[in-house]
Design a protein around this motif. Sequence first.
Motif, short mmCIF file in Angstrom:
data_model
loop_
_atom_site.label_atom_id
_atom_site.label_comp_id
_atom_site.label_asym_id
_atom_site.label_seq_id
_atom_site.Cartn_x
_atom_site.Cartn_y
_atom_site.Cartn_z
N MET A 82 73.31 -8.62 -34.96
CA MET A 82 71.68 -9.29 -34.57
C MET A 82 70.76 -8.11 -34.52
SD MET A 82 70.95 -12.06 -31.35
CE MET A 82 72.49 -12.89 -32.15
N PHE A 83 71.29 -7.03 -33.62
CA PHE A 83 70.50 -5.93 -33.37
C PHE A 83 69.95 -5.26 -34.61
CE2 PHE A 83 69.60 -1.44 -32.81
CZ PHE A 83 68.57 -1.45 -31.82
N ASP A 84 70.96 -5.03 -35.49
CA ASP A 84 70.44 -4.31 -36.67
C ASP A 84 69.65 -5.29 -37.47
OD1 ASP A 84 72.12 -2.06 -36.00
OD2 ASP A 84 73.80 -2.65 -37.30
N ARG A 85 69.67 -6.30 -37.50
CA ARG A 85 68.91 -7.42 -38.41
C ARG A 85 67.36 -7.42 -37.69
NH1 ARG A 85 70.04 -13.26 -37.25
NH2 ARG A 85 68.87 -12.44 -35.46
N THR A 161 64.81 -12.30 -46.69
CA THR A 161 66.01 -13.25 -46.86
C THR A 161 67.14 -12.35 -47.38
OG1 THR A 161 64.81 -15.06 -47.75
CG2 THR A 161 66.91 -14.52 -48.77
N LEU A 162 66.85 -11.01 -48.34
CA LEU A 162 67.87 -10.29 -48.42
C LEU A 162 68.45 -9.44 -47.31
CD1 LEU A 162 66.24 -8.79 -51.92
CD2 LEU A 162 67.87 -10.54 -51.74
N LEU A 163 67.57 -9.10 -46.58
CA LEU A 163 67.95 -7.91 -45.37
C LEU A 163 68.83 -9.01 -44.44
CD1 LEU A 163 65.92 -5.47 -43.37
CD2 LEU A 163 67.23 -7.47 -42.09
N ARG A 164 68.46 -10.38 -44.24
CA ARG A 164 69.29 -11.14 -43.45
C ARG A 164 70.59 -11.53 -43.92
NH1 ARG A 164 66.18 -13.47 -39.18
NH2 ARG A 164 63.93 -13.06 -39.35
N GLY A 165 70.74 -11.60 -45.33
CA GLY A 165 71.80 -12.47 -45.86
C GLY A 165 72.85 -11.34 -46.10
#
Length: 253
Positions: A82-85, A161-165
């Motif tokens: 969660m932190f990294d995202r 979207t890509l970063l989160r996925g």
Amino acid sequence: MTTFLLPRLSRLGVRRLADELGEGYSTATAKSFLSDHSSLGGFGASGGLRDARSFEALADRLREIAVKCNMPSPPGTTAKAMFDRDAAIALGECVILRSAEALRDDVWAYLAAVLLPDVVRWRFGKAPAERYLGGVRNTFQRLWMRAWALDLGAGNLERWTLLRGLSEDAHVAIFERPSIGGNAVLAKASAAEWLRVSEVIGRGAMEEVMRRSIKVLRLKHQIIDLSVLSDEDVQQQVKEAFALAVDDLTATK
């Protein structure tokens, strides 16, 4: 357009902070130390306006994100992800990082070693020097690289979207390999294909698929300069690499 110069810290400065202040030093202690040892850091000599305040505001935002992820309690896998995202998104949306200053390792060293040493220790525990030094393993530079490469554009409703996925393993596979992560088109294509394939075979199998795919892409890069191909051709090369990885994995079962 005005360029804002951000504070910098040399590699020697990073090591001196740790050696002379100990493992648990604070931001205030680090700043005091640097005021007495100005040769270890500073700003670019020219080319813009010095802007330490905005950098400190960014650091405050990143610390807020860490607190929301239960800092100072030791983070579990979910809190780390969660932190990294969220930190990557904050860095990707930060205006002051839209200049060549963000390409300087010593700028990221200052952010990690001076402004946010507590967050680095929280995220990585007994963090090795590479988490403070600039480079692909710097606590925050690695996240900014993800955001820079996977950003689909400020006007796009699916911007992150890509970063989160992606899983953390997938992020590492892409961004700790400069030939992949340093090419935004290739990084985006790899991320998009990872998401597509994971929906077909499940996320549990993707670590091995990604490992094999990246190996294929790096071998292709020795023969074909992927950086000069059109976006469509890059996407095709990536699709072929993932397809080969999936076929190889299926054949070995």
